[in-house]
Design a protein around this motif. Structure first.
Motif, PDB file in Angstrom:
ATOM      1  N   TYR A 181      -5.486   6.080   4.432  1.00 53.73           N
ATOM      2  CA  TYR A 181      -6.015   7.269   3.756  1.00 53.73           C
ATOM      3  C   TYR A 181      -5.080   7.714   2.624  1.00 53.73           C
ATOM      4  N   ASP A 206      -9.189   5.177  -0.105  1.00 52.41           N
ATOM      5  CA  ASP A 206      -8.905   6.203   0.896  1.00 52.41           C
ATOM      6  C   ASP A 206      -9.328   5.788   2.317  1.00 52.41           C
ATOM      7  N   ARG A 229      -2.345  16.495   4.893  1.00 58.27           N
ATOM      8  CA  ARG A 229      -3.373  16.912   3.940  1.00 58.27           C
ATOM      9  C   ARG A 229      -4.136  18.092   4.532  1.00 58.27           C
ATOM     10  N   ARG A 269      -8.183  16.780   7.107  1.00 58.60           N
ATOM     11  CA  ARG A 269      -8.181  15.362   6.791  1.00 58.60           C
ATOM     12  C   ARG A 269      -6.939  14.692   7.378  1.00 58.60           C
TER      13      ARG A 269
END
Length: 271
Positions: A62, A69, A94, A98
């Motif tokens: 990611y 990603d 993040r 996420r």
């Protein structure tokens, strides 16, 4: 069992060494010579090797647009039906629930992974780490440490090598240290490795590379850059008693800016 000065006795005639095929490969986060991110292409190259253990550097989880990603480590482990150990060097949280933005070393294995831990390495600039694992063999164990050293400073690489050497203790028996060292094997900063390990390329009874028509570079084990390799920076180092039947630089089929190094190990039984 370890003998005097950490040297293990050779396996007896009733205990033949255990074959283990290992590959180390800097994947350039799945971006090949054509500047395309192509994870299926990379997975195809890895599958063709038929390895027991695959150590990968420059793997994204990611991380962002450059690798779509995605979780490269998980997708590759599933594509190859292999167990996964993960060792991030960069680990950035993040927002919005996420998953963290990560980049580092991955180990894929057909053999059971018994132990896995991550060790940050000293130095400034881009963070570096070592992924240390213990694998179960049929009649023994094998410790593998995978890493990617800094490009910027021989002095920092020396500090990182000292930290790597300290990770392999005499009671760990059979061990292998692999990765992208960003230095030739005879570089002064890698000298401490020779006190505990042997360069697998030098030890191999049979070795081949991708020199092609450059016959004067034949059998030198160069892995970088992939299109015209002239640097042997991707290496495998083995502890005393671990044999090396073959060492081979493989064709990456354009999947990275490095070429993969494959070694066929012979690991002592009963250690």
């Amino acid at each position: 069992m370890t003998g005097a000065h950490g040297v293990r006795p050779a396996p007896g005639p009733d205990q033949p060494p255990i074959p283990v095929r290992l590959v180390t490969f800097n994947t350039h986060h799945g971006v090949g010579a054509d500047a395309r991110h192509d994870l299926p292409r990379l997975a195809k190259v890895l599958a063709s090797v038929d390895a027991d253990v695959i150590c990968l550097q420059e793997v994204d989880r990611y991380f962002g647009d450059r690798s779509e990603d995605v979780d490269q480590a998980l997708l590759l482990s599933r594509a190859l039906d292999m167990q996964l150990a993960w060792g991030p060097a960069i680990d950035e949280p993040r927002t919005g629930g996420r998953p963290p933005r990560q980049y580092g070393n991955a180990l894929l294995s057909r053999l059971p992974i018994l132990v896995s831990d991550v060790h940050p390495l000293p130095g400034g600039g881009e963070p570096r780490s070592a992924l240390r694992t213990m694998l179960e063999l049929d009649g023994g164990t094998l410790w593998i440490t995978a890493t990617h050293l800094t490009t910027t400073s021989a002095r920092e690489r020396a500090d990182q090598v000292a930290a790597l050497a300290a990770l392999h203790t005499p009671d760990m028996a059979a061990g292998v240290l692999v990765g992208d060292f960003n230095a030739r094997p005879d570089a002064p900063e890698l000298h401490p490795l020779r006190e505990r390990f042997t360069d697998a390329w030098e030890l191999a009874a049979d070795r081949t590379d991708q020199a092609g028509w450059r016959f004067w570079h034949r059998d030198e084990g160069h892995t970088h850059p992939a299109r015209s390799p002239h640097r042997r920076i991707d290496q495998a180092w083995v502890s005393p008693g671990v044999g090396v039947a073959t060492a081979q630089v493989l064709d990456a089929e354009g999947a990275s800016d490095h070429l993969p190094l494959m070694v066929d190990l012979r690991v002592p039984s009963g250690v």
